[in-house]
Scaffold this active site. Structure first.
Site, PDB file in Angstrom:
ATOM      1  N   ASP A 110      40.886  34.033  49.641  1.00 54.36           N
ATOM      2  CA  ASP A 110      40.111  34.857  48.717  1.00 54.36           C
ATOM      3  C   ASP A 110      38.675  34.348  48.720  1.00 54.36           C
ATOM      4  OD1 ASP A 110      42.185  36.604  47.218  1.00 54.36           O
ATOM      5  OD2 ASP A 110      43.052  34.603  47.056  1.00 54.36           O
ATOM      6  N   ARG A 118      36.757  30.274  47.671  1.00 55.12           N
ATOM      7  CA  ARG A 118      37.473  29.019  47.962  1.00 55.12           C
ATOM      8  C   ARG A 118      36.579  28.038  48.722  1.00 55.12           C
ATOM      9  NH1 ARG A 118      40.209  31.106  44.087  1.00 55.12           N
ATOM     10  NH2 ARG A 118      41.852  32.587  44.679  1.00 55.12           N
ATOM     11  N   ARG A 182      33.367  40.887  39.509  1.00 53.53           N
ATOM     12  CA  ARG A 182      34.072  41.141  40.763  1.00 53.53           C
ATOM     13  C   ARG A 182      33.964  42.587  41.239  1.00 53.53           C
ATOM     14  NH1 ARG A 182      40.021  39.033  40.078  1.00 53.53           N
ATOM     15  NH2 ARG A 182      40.056  39.081  42.365  1.00 53.53           N
ATOM     16  N   LYS A 212      41.407  45.513  47.423  1.00 44.99           N
ATOM     17  CA  LYS A 212      42.241  45.279  46.252  1.00 44.99           C
ATOM     18  C   LYS A 212      41.537  45.767  44.988  1.00 44.99           C
ATOM     19  CE  LYS A 212      40.595  40.479  45.877  1.00 44.99           C
ATOM     20  NZ  LYS A 212      40.932  39.050  46.070  1.00 44.99           N
ATOM     21  N   HIS A 213      42.277  46.065  43.881  1.00 40.09           N
ATOM     22  CA  HIS A 213      43.713  45.947  43.664  1.00 40.09           C
ATOM     23  C   HIS A 213      44.254  47.335  43.374  1.00 40.09           C
ATOM     24  CE1 HIS A 213      41.813  42.174  42.268  1.00 40.09           C
ATOM     25  NE2 HIS A 213      42.905  41.549  42.698  1.00 40.09           N
ATOM     26  N   HIS A 225      47.298  37.342  35.760  1.00 41.46           N
ATOM     27  CA  HIS A 225      47.778  35.980  35.999  1.00 41.46           C
ATOM     28  C   HIS A 225      48.570  35.472  34.799  1.00 41.46           C
ATOM     29  CE1 HIS A 225      44.419  36.270  38.862  1.00 41.46           C
ATOM     30  NE2 HIS A 225      45.066  35.375  39.570  1.00 41.46           N
ATOM     31  N   ASP A 295      50.138  41.587  45.441  1.00 38.52           N
ATOM     32  CA  ASP A 295      49.423  40.457  44.851  1.00 38.52           C
ATOM     33  C   ASP A 295      50.442  39.326  44.728  1.00 38.52           C
ATOM     34  OD1 ASP A 295      47.384  38.970  43.730  1.00 38.52           O
ATOM     35  OD2 ASP A 295      46.825  40.496  42.265  1.00 38.52           O
TER      36      ASP A 295
END
Length: 381
Positions: A110, A118, A182, A212-213, A225, A295
């Protein structure tokens, strides 16, 4: 006499052709159910090298998994190194993983830009602006950000980036989309334009985009999450527009389905496990023929309601091709075995058809072929 000789020669030629055809068929090995199911699994893991990543190496060899996903941080061990230390180290790690696999792996990450990245400056990548910031500038900057990201990822061996986000910024306070910048815009057409530019930039370096998503996370009031967001009252079909614009169009991409509850689409299942959403809406109505990725199946939105085995089977029944398990929010060294076993038994029990598995296997194989990862021998005649 000449006629008899000619007849004999013809018979011999036909027999030889038959043997040649049989030999050619025998040269193409039949793909086992185990191999096909393994290719449908993409797993996260602990370890930054061959020794520390021994669990994943086992899963690559034993279960023939089709992909892996890298993380910077270990959610359960904040001070521990997960997979990323430096550019050189990641390159060496990915090389080891690919060398261990019979079939080239999809190596994912990601790396959206902004807060969701990352690779950071400490790892050798200066980073790119968030989607929201890019959306306020000329579209050429989204292309440049994608190109910079793709160049770096290609250098370390990563071939799939779960970006760009195609969620429309319906709710600027959404804790998982708008509030963390985002989304490119609250205009669906602009999201499609900027997302496509970012994907084209990455494609310059052979990196597959992960849109996504689906079917749209931008109106969610909560974070998937931490639970299952209910978007029934906030979602609208305009959130499908960026996906509709980019489905099955170059460059190479996959579609990630989000964990959402939307009664207008399915009254029983989360969107990621929904036949109505994945097969009836995405594939049949919108005519998408490419790879669908779930996901992370270990997110609380799913784990609060299903076991990992149940979730995997339901995702396959829904029409998903790749079962993503980050093995980060939870850690289970046997999670790959559990998923592969559950899906395999579902086929034997008749809960999933062999044809359904073959469909996913063929889509994944085609994606790898299109991305230049899978180079197959061509029989010359």
């Amino acid at each position: 006499m000449q006629k008899i000789l000619a007849y004999c020669v013809l018979v011999v030629l036909l027999v030889l052709q038959s043997f040649a055809a049989q030999a050619e068929e025998a040269a193409v090995p039949e793909v086992s159910l185990k191999t096909m199911v393994g290719q449908m699994v993409m797993a996260g893991f602990r370890g930054e090298g061959a020794t520390s990543a021994h669990v994943l190496l086992r899963d690559i060899k034993q279960h023939k998994i089709g992909g892996v996903i890298l993380f910077e941080k270990d959610a359960l061990r904040p001070q521990a190194v997960r997979n990323i230390v430096s550019k050189e180290q990641v390159h060496d790690l990915v090389t080891i993983l690919q060398d261990c696999s019979e079939t080239p792996l999809l190596v994912a990450i990601d790396q959206e830009g902004g807060k969701v990245c990352r690779f950071k400056p400490v790892h050798g990548f200066a980073g790119t602006p968030s989607a929201q910031k890019l959306g306020k500038n000329p579209v050429s900057e989204a292309f440049s950000a994608g190109e910079q990201t793709g160049a770096f990822l290609h250098q370390v061996g990563i071939n799939l980036n779960f970006a760009p986000v195609l969620d429309v910024n319906i709710n600027p306070e959404s804790p998982v989309i708008g509030a963390v910048e985002r989304s490119f815009s609250d205009d669906p057409a602009k999201v499609a334009m900027y997302g496509h530019a970012f994907a084209q930039g990455m494609a310059r370096h052979g990196v597959i985009a992960g849109y996504k998503h689906f079917p749209g996370h931008g109106s969610a009031l909560t974070d998937s999450h931490k639970g299952l967001p209910d978007v029934t009252e906030t979602w609208s079909t305009r959130e499908l527009v960026p996906f509709i614009e980019l489905l099955d169009k170059e460059p190479a991409h996959v579609i990630m389905v989000g964990h959402l509850y939307n009664r207008s689409l399915d009254t029983d299942c989360p969107t990621s496990l929904s036949y109505a959403v994945v097969t009836e809406l995405l594939r049949t109505q919108l005519k998408y023929n490419g790879v669908v990725v779930t996901d992370d199946l270990q997110m609380d939105a799913i784990m609060n309601e299903y076991s990992i085995e149940e979730a995997a089977v339901k995702a396959v029944q829904a029409g998903c091709d790749i079962l993503l398990v980050g093995n980060n929010m939870e850690y289970d060294p046997d999670v790959v075995c559990k998923i592969v076993t559950a899906v395999t038994w579902a086929v034997h029990n008749g809960d999933v058809t062999l044809e359904r598995i073959e469909e996913s296997y063929n889509r994944i194989k085609q994606l790898k072929r299109n991305a230049g990862l899978l180079v197959e021998n061509v029989v010359m005649h």
